[in-house]
Motif scaffolding. Structure first.
Motif, PDB file in Angstrom:
ATOM      1  N   GLN A   1      51.283 -53.052  30.908  1.00 38.90           N
ATOM      2  CA  GLN A   1      50.236 -52.859  31.914  1.00 38.90           C
ATOM      3  C   GLN A   1      48.966 -53.636  31.583  1.00 38.90           C
ATOM      4  OE1 GLN A   1      51.785 -50.018  30.398  1.00 38.90           O
ATOM      5  NE2 GLN A   1      53.341 -50.226  32.012  1.00 38.90           N
ATOM      6  N   GLY A   2      49.010 -54.427  30.527  1.00 41.73           N
ATOM      7  CA  GLY A   2      47.841 -55.222  30.154  1.00 41.73           C
ATOM      8  C   GLY A   2      47.274 -54.802  28.812  1.00 41.73           C
ATOM      9  N   ASP A   3      46.211 -55.487  28.415  1.00 42.39           N
ATOM     10  CA  ASP A   3      45.567 -55.168  27.148  1.00 42.39           C
ATOM     11  C   ASP A   3      45.013 -53.752  27.198  1.00 42.39           C
ATOM     12  OD1 ASP A   3      45.995 -57.782  26.139  1.00 42.39           O
ATOM     13  OD2 ASP A   3      44.263 -58.492  27.288  1.00 42.39           O
ATOM     14  N   ALA A   4      45.135 -53.035  26.066  1.00 39.69           N
ATOM     15  CA  ALA A   4      44.756 -51.628  26.067  1.00 39.69           C
ATOM     16  C   ALA A   4      44.066 -51.253  24.768  1.00 39.69           C
ATOM     17  CB  ALA A   4      45.993 -50.749  26.278  1.00 39.69           C
ATOM     18  N   LEU A   5      43.205 -50.256  24.879  1.00 39.98           N
ATOM     19  CA  LEU A   5      42.517 -49.679  23.736  1.00 39.98           C
ATOM     20  C   LEU A   5      42.748 -48.182  23.742  1.00 39.98           C
ATOM     21  CD1 LEU A   5      40.435 -50.002  21.373  1.00 39.98           C
ATOM     22  CD2 LEU A   5      38.653 -49.504  23.068  1.00 39.98           C
ATOM     23  N   PHE A   6      43.053 -47.635  22.553  1.00 38.91           N
ATOM     24  CA  PHE A   6      43.302 -46.206  22.410  1.00 38.91           C
ATOM     25  C   PHE A   6      42.381 -45.644  21.331  1.00 38.91           C
ATOM     26  CE2 PHE A   6      47.144 -48.185  23.920  1.00 38.91           C
ATOM     27  CZ  PHE A   6      47.639 -47.326  24.889  1.00 38.91           C
ATOM     28  N   ALA A   7      41.854 -44.438  21.567  1.00 45.34           N
ATOM     29  CA  ALA A   7      40.977 -43.803  20.585  1.00 45.34           C
ATOM     30  C   ALA A   7      41.036 -42.292  20.759  1.00 45.34           C
ATOM     31  CB  ALA A   7      39.545 -44.294  20.747  1.00 45.34           C
ATOM     32  N   ARG A   8      40.870 -41.583  19.651  1.00 46.16           N
ATOM     33  CA  ARG A   8      40.797 -40.123  19.709  1.00 46.16           C
ATOM     34  C   ARG A   8      39.354 -39.693  19.941  1.00 46.16           C
ATOM     35  NH1 ARG A   8      43.640 -37.171  14.796  1.00 46.16           N
ATOM     36  NH2 ARG A   8      43.400 -35.391  16.213  1.00 46.16           N
ATOM     37  N   GLY A   9      39.202 -38.623  20.716  1.00 44.52           N
ATOM     38  CA  GLY A   9      37.872 -38.101  21.011  1.00 44.52           C
ATOM     39  C   GLY A   9      37.863 -36.589  20.971  1.00 44.52           C
ATOM     40  N   VAL A  10      36.713 -36.012  20.568  1.00 45.65           N
ATOM     41  CA  VAL A  10      36.568 -34.567  20.421  1.00 45.65           C
ATOM     42  C   VAL A  10      36.126 -33.961  21.749  1.00 45.65           C
ATOM     43  CG1 VAL A  10      35.378 -32.721  19.207  1.00 45.65           C
ATOM     44  CG2 VAL A  10      35.969 -34.832  17.992  1.00 45.65           C
ATOM     45  N   ASN A  11      36.937 -33.031  22.247  1.00 46.80           N
ATOM     46  CA  ASN A  11      36.605 -32.304  23.470  1.00 46.80           C
ATOM     47  C   ASN A  11      35.824 -31.054  23.088  1.00 46.80           C
ATOM     48  OD1 ASN A  11      36.807 -30.474  25.803  1.00 46.80           O
ATOM     49  ND2 ASN A  11      38.222 -31.999  26.636  1.00 46.80           N
ATOM     50  N   VAL A  12      34.566 -30.987  23.509  1.00 44.58           N
ATOM     51  CA  VAL A  12      33.708 -29.871  23.111  1.00 44.58           C
ATOM     52  C   VAL A  12      34.012 -28.612  23.897  1.00 44.58           C
ATOM     53  CG1 VAL A  12      31.866 -31.423  22.388  1.00 44.58           C
ATOM     54  CG2 VAL A  12      31.898 -30.572  24.741  1.00 44.58           C
ATOM     55  N   VAL A  13      34.844 -28.712  24.928  1.00 47.62           N
ATOM     56  CA  VAL A  13      35.176 -27.547  25.746  1.00 47.62           C
ATOM     57  C   VAL A  13      36.356 -26.788  25.158  1.00 47.62           C
ATOM     58  CG1 VAL A  13      35.879 -26.745  28.036  1.00 47.62           C
ATOM     59  CG2 VAL A  13      34.269 -28.671  27.811  1.00 47.62           C
ATOM     60  N   ASN A  14      37.446 -27.507  24.858  1.00 47.90           N
ATOM     61  CA  ASN A  14      38.653 -26.827  24.384  1.00 47.90           C
ATOM     62  C   ASN A  14      38.977 -27.087  22.914  1.00 47.90           C
ATOM     63  OD1 ASN A  14      39.742 -29.439  24.344  1.00 47.90           O
ATOM     64  ND2 ASN A  14      40.735 -29.210  26.344  1.00 47.90           N
ATOM     65  N   GLY A  15      38.164 -27.924  22.225  1.00 53.71           N
ATOM     66  CA  GLY A  15      38.379 -28.172  20.805  1.00 53.71           C
ATOM     67  C   GLY A  15      39.484 -29.162  20.498  1.00 53.71           C
ATOM     68  N   GLN A  16      40.152 -29.694  21.521  1.00 54.67           N
ATOM     69  CA  GLN A  16      41.208 -30.666  21.290  1.00 54.67           C
ATOM     70  C   GLN A  16      40.622 -32.013  20.851  1.00 54.67           C
ATOM     71  OE1 GLN A  16      44.090 -28.734  21.044  1.00 54.67           O
ATOM     72  NE2 GLN A  16      45.093 -30.437  22.092  1.00 54.67           N
ATOM     73  N   ILE A  17      41.427 -32.782  20.124  1.00 57.07           N
ATOM     74  CA  ILE A  17      41.013 -34.128  19.707  1.00 57.07           C
ATOM     75  C   ILE A  17      42.122 -35.083  20.144  1.00 57.07           C
ATOM     76  CG2 ILE A  17      40.081 -35.513  17.825  1.00 57.07           C
ATOM     77  CD1 ILE A  17      39.631 -32.986  16.255  1.00 57.07           C
ATOM     78  N   ASP A  18      42.300 -35.177  21.455  1.00 61.70           N
ATOM     79  CA  ASP A  18      43.417 -35.923  22.034  1.00 61.70           C
ATOM     80  C   ASP A  18      43.248 -37.431  21.821  1.00 61.70           C
ATOM     81  OD1 ASP A  18      44.288 -33.489  22.889  1.00 61.70           O
ATOM     82  OD2 ASP A  18      43.878 -33.831  25.016  1.00 61.70           O
ATOM     83  N   LEU A  19      44.380 -38.119  21.946  1.00 60.56           N
ATOM     84  CA  LEU A  19      44.376 -39.578  21.996  1.00 60.56           C
ATOM     85  C   LEU A  19      44.147 -39.996  23.439  1.00 60.56           C
ATOM     86  CD1 LEU A  19      44.867 -42.257  20.433  1.00 60.56           C
ATOM     87  CD2 LEU A  19      47.250 -42.086  21.175  1.00 60.56           C
ATOM     88  N   HIS A  20      43.176 -40.891  23.650  1.00 57.21           N
ATOM     89  CA  HIS A  20      42.826 -41.337  24.998  1.00 57.21           C
ATOM     90  C   HIS A  20      43.113 -42.827  25.156  1.00 57.21           C
ATOM     91  CE1 HIS A  20      40.397 -37.695  24.485  1.00 57.21           C
ATOM     92  NE2 HIS A  20      40.326 -37.613  25.803  1.00 57.21           N
ATOM     93  N   ARG A  21      43.567 -43.194  26.347  1.00 60.95           N
ATOM     94  CA  ARG A  21      43.598 -44.603  26.729  1.00 60.95           C
ATOM     95  C   ARG A  21      42.278 -44.908  27.415  1.00 60.95           C
ATOM     96  NH1 ARG A  21      48.435 -48.397  28.868  1.00 60.95           N
ATOM     97  NH2 ARG A  21      47.182 -50.231  29.416  1.00 60.95           N
TER      98      ARG A  21
END
Length: 660
Positions: A159-179
């Motif tokens: 689908q093209g060049d992509a960047l992925f990073a984890r981020g801290v969700n202050v609402v649910n405490g998750q630290i998901d991987l995001h595109r």
């Protein structure tokens, strides 16, 4: 945010200071010894990277405290972009395809509302070369802080060049991987992760093919592999300190590399300091296979395009030794080694087709970046780390080895004043490295070279507990803070004196972090050797330090605390036996002047460690100076305070251990 299209004079000056793309070597020799400013300044190039095609080169260049990004077309020398980015502490630079660049920076901040103490927080910025737009990674992502949790991953997907990073969700405490949307910086969660998710492996197309989980309190580590749309646990182990590690993709798209201690599958190499062996794990079958490296590598190398494993590298006495499993990469590197015999080139960056390779050389130099173009058969200089420090100003760095008092062989380096070939009766500075599980290496060390330029010989000993010499050597340092790790240094002084190289009556000790502790311990626990000591960001009270870590971690039973206790030799938390090894509690025994230097923004060793030492010295009536560096962190990231540290160090040495 838009960067201005007009490039002011300062931007051109910044790009020029990094060194334009030239075909020759450094400029004309300078007769006079460079001033301390030449050594204390930040390197003129922070980071430098080839684009995937190998046609463009991006660099973070530095003048004084100002940083800028410069992007140049290699063949023509045309500047496509030169723009200031201020005083950011840049920590990484990466291409996202040919049209965008990722800049990672850090700031020392606290987030009180989330209970986050002062820490080094990381931020990502995406720069579009065509539009000059600059967007922040994870910005405007609902409920997610615009800070990076761990590193960022760049992939070239269908689908093209992509960047992925984890981020801290202050609402649910998750630290998901995001595109990350490359135009807006907004993130879209693609894999659910929590605080126990220690690491992950992503394939060349951006699909996560392995997860690792680590439960801090119990020290339990587990590997999880994909099964349908979920991840199942396939192996686990109790690892309170030396946990297994994921090391990216393996040699095929459906394999990963895991460093783990599995004696039932393979005995540990004597070169592996944690007992971990590198295994290639098939993510579909779960089969583990040891990797066939001649020696356990310190790091692995992956193909810049496919992300498949193609080799590894190991830091050795004369430099980095590379071992490639990919035949094409092996041929290219053999050609580079033939082109730079005895210069220990280090791999920095390469194009996707491996036909252009950027290398760094600092053997007998202050640091040159050379671009090796195999099609043209040239190796152009594209940048210099310290442009005003030429080869004639660089003191010879000699590898040495000597026997400690108990017979253990200690390796290290002796840096001589420039122009000195036959050293005799020189004043000496013992420069102790940090860690302590780290090591000094061959090459240009600005701190050692600055002191050598003033007439001092500089000893950098890889005392027991250092990395690079195998597991037995590392473990020989456990519990040896202030004991044999300390006398390994003074044994080096005695050996150099017996060889006639130095004057044993003119020796001082200097160091940062653990080396700062060693400097203080040299004046309290190993008395009679040093005329003075300079401790930068050092630990002075071991028990207080561990208790501070407990507060930072929010729990008494964490991997960090367990690591400290192992090396310090503590039997338990708040072990009062550590007081006998703490310089701040032994100030009455100090026999020489001490200079303490510490950054106010240090989040690794708090500044209170230097303050309590200074207070103890004053109460004991001992000579002490304390210099606090405003806005400085643990790593001397700012040019002005790094220079201040260097000036104060040399001033103190010349006062208490003069050359003449």
């Amino acid at each position: 945010m838009m960067l201005g299209r007009r490039m002011g004079a300062i931007v051109f000056a910044l790009a020029a200071a990094a060194g334009a793309l030239v075909a020759g070597g450094p400029g004309e020799a300078m007769a006079e010894t460079p001033p301390l400013e030449a050594y204390g300044a930040s390197p003129a190039i922070d980071y430098i990277e080839l684009s995937p095609s190998g046609e463009l080169i991006a660099r973070i260049v530095v003048v004084d405290e100002t940083r800028a990004i410069a992007v140049t077309r290699i063949k023509t020398g045309e500047h496509l972009l030169a723009a200031p980015i201020g005083q950011a502490k840049v920590r990484d630079l990466r291409w996202i395809g040919e049209g965008r660049v990722l800049i990672v920076s850090s700031e020392t901040q606290a987030i009180p509302q989330l209970g986050v103490p002062r820490s080094e927080l990381f931020f990502g910025m995406i720069l579009d070369l065509e539009t000059k737009a600059l967007v922040h990674v994870l910005k405007r992502t609902p409920g997610v802080l615009a800070t990076l949790y761990g590193g960022a991953a760049v992939r070239s997907t269908a689908q093209g060049d992509a960047l992925f990073a984890r981020g801290v969700n202050v609402v649910n405490g998750q630290i998901d991987l995001h595109r990350i949307d490359l135009d807006t910086g907004r993130g879209r969660s693609v894999v659910s992760m929590d605080r126990n998710t220690d690491d992950y492996v992503m394939d060349g197309q951006g699909e996560v093919i392995a997860l690792a989980q680590y439960v801090e309190r119990s020290g339990r580590w587990s590997l999880r592999l994909p099964e349908r749309r979920r991840f199942r646990e396939v192996w686990m182990v109790d690892a309170p300190v030396d946990k297994p590690l994921l090391h990216g993709m393996g040699r095929n798209p459906r394999s990963i590399i895991v460093g783990a201690d599995r004696p039932e599958l393979s005995s540990a190499s004597a070169d592996s300091e944690t007992g971990n062996v590198l295994f290639e794990v098939n993510v579909d079958t779960g089969e583990w296979t040891p990797l066939p490296f001649d020696r356990h590598p310190d790091f692995l190398l992956h193909h810049p395009q496919t992300r498949l494993l193609i080799g590894g590298g190991r830091v050795e006495g004369e430099g980095v030794r590379y071992e490639f499993s990919d035949p094409a990469a092996a041929r290219q590197w053999r050609s580079i080694e033939r082109a730079f015999p005895g210069q220990a080139p280090r791999l920095v960056s390469w194009s996707d087709d491996l036909k252009s390779i950027l290398v760094f050389i600092d053997s007998g130099e202050s640091g040159l970046y050379r671009l090796v173009d195999f099609e043209r058969g040239v190796a152009d200089v594209v940048g210099e780390s310290y442009p005003t420090i030429l080869a004639e100003h660089v003191g010879a760095v000699r590898p040495i080895r000597y026997a400690a008092a108990d017979g253990l062989e200690i390796h290290g380096y002796l840096t001589l004043p420039p122009g000195v070939d036959k050293p005799q009766g020189l004043p000496l500075v013992v420069l102790a490295h940090g860690g302590p599980a780290a090591r000094d290496v061959a090459g240009f060390d600005y701190w050692a070279q600055a002191m050598a330029s003033r007439g001092y010989a500089v000893l950098q000993a890889n005392f027991r507990g250092s990395t690079g010499y195998g597991r037995a050597f590392l473990e020989a340092g456990y519990g040896e803070w202030g004991r044999k790790m300390q006398t390994d240094l003074s044994d080096g002084v005695r050996w150099l004196a017996s060889e006639g190289v130095i004057d044993p009556a003119r020796v001082c000790i200097v160091g940062a972090s653990y080396g700062g502790y060693a400097a203080m311990a040299g004046l309290t626990l190993d008395r009679g050797v040093y005329r003075c000591g300079v401790a930068v960001s050092g630990v002075s009270d071991l028990r207080r330090m561990v208790n501070w870590e407990v507060r930072q971690q929010g729990q008494a039973n964490s991997q960090v605390v367990r690591y400290w206790n192992r090396f310090m030799g503590a039997a338990r938390l708040n072990d009062r036996a550590l007081d006998a090894l703490s310089p701040a509690r032994l100030a009455d025994a100090v026999d020489s002047p001490l200079l303490l230097i510490h950054g106010k923004d240090d989040t690794v060793v708090p500044i209170e460690q230097s303050r309590v030492m200074a207070d103890a010295m004053r109460r004991a009536g001992k000579p002490v100076e304390l210099v606090e560096l405003k806005g400085e962190d643990h790593w001397m990231s700012r040019a002005d305070t790094r220079l201040q540290m260097l000036r104060e160090t040399v001033r103190f040495l010349e006062l208490h251990n003069p050359i003449e």
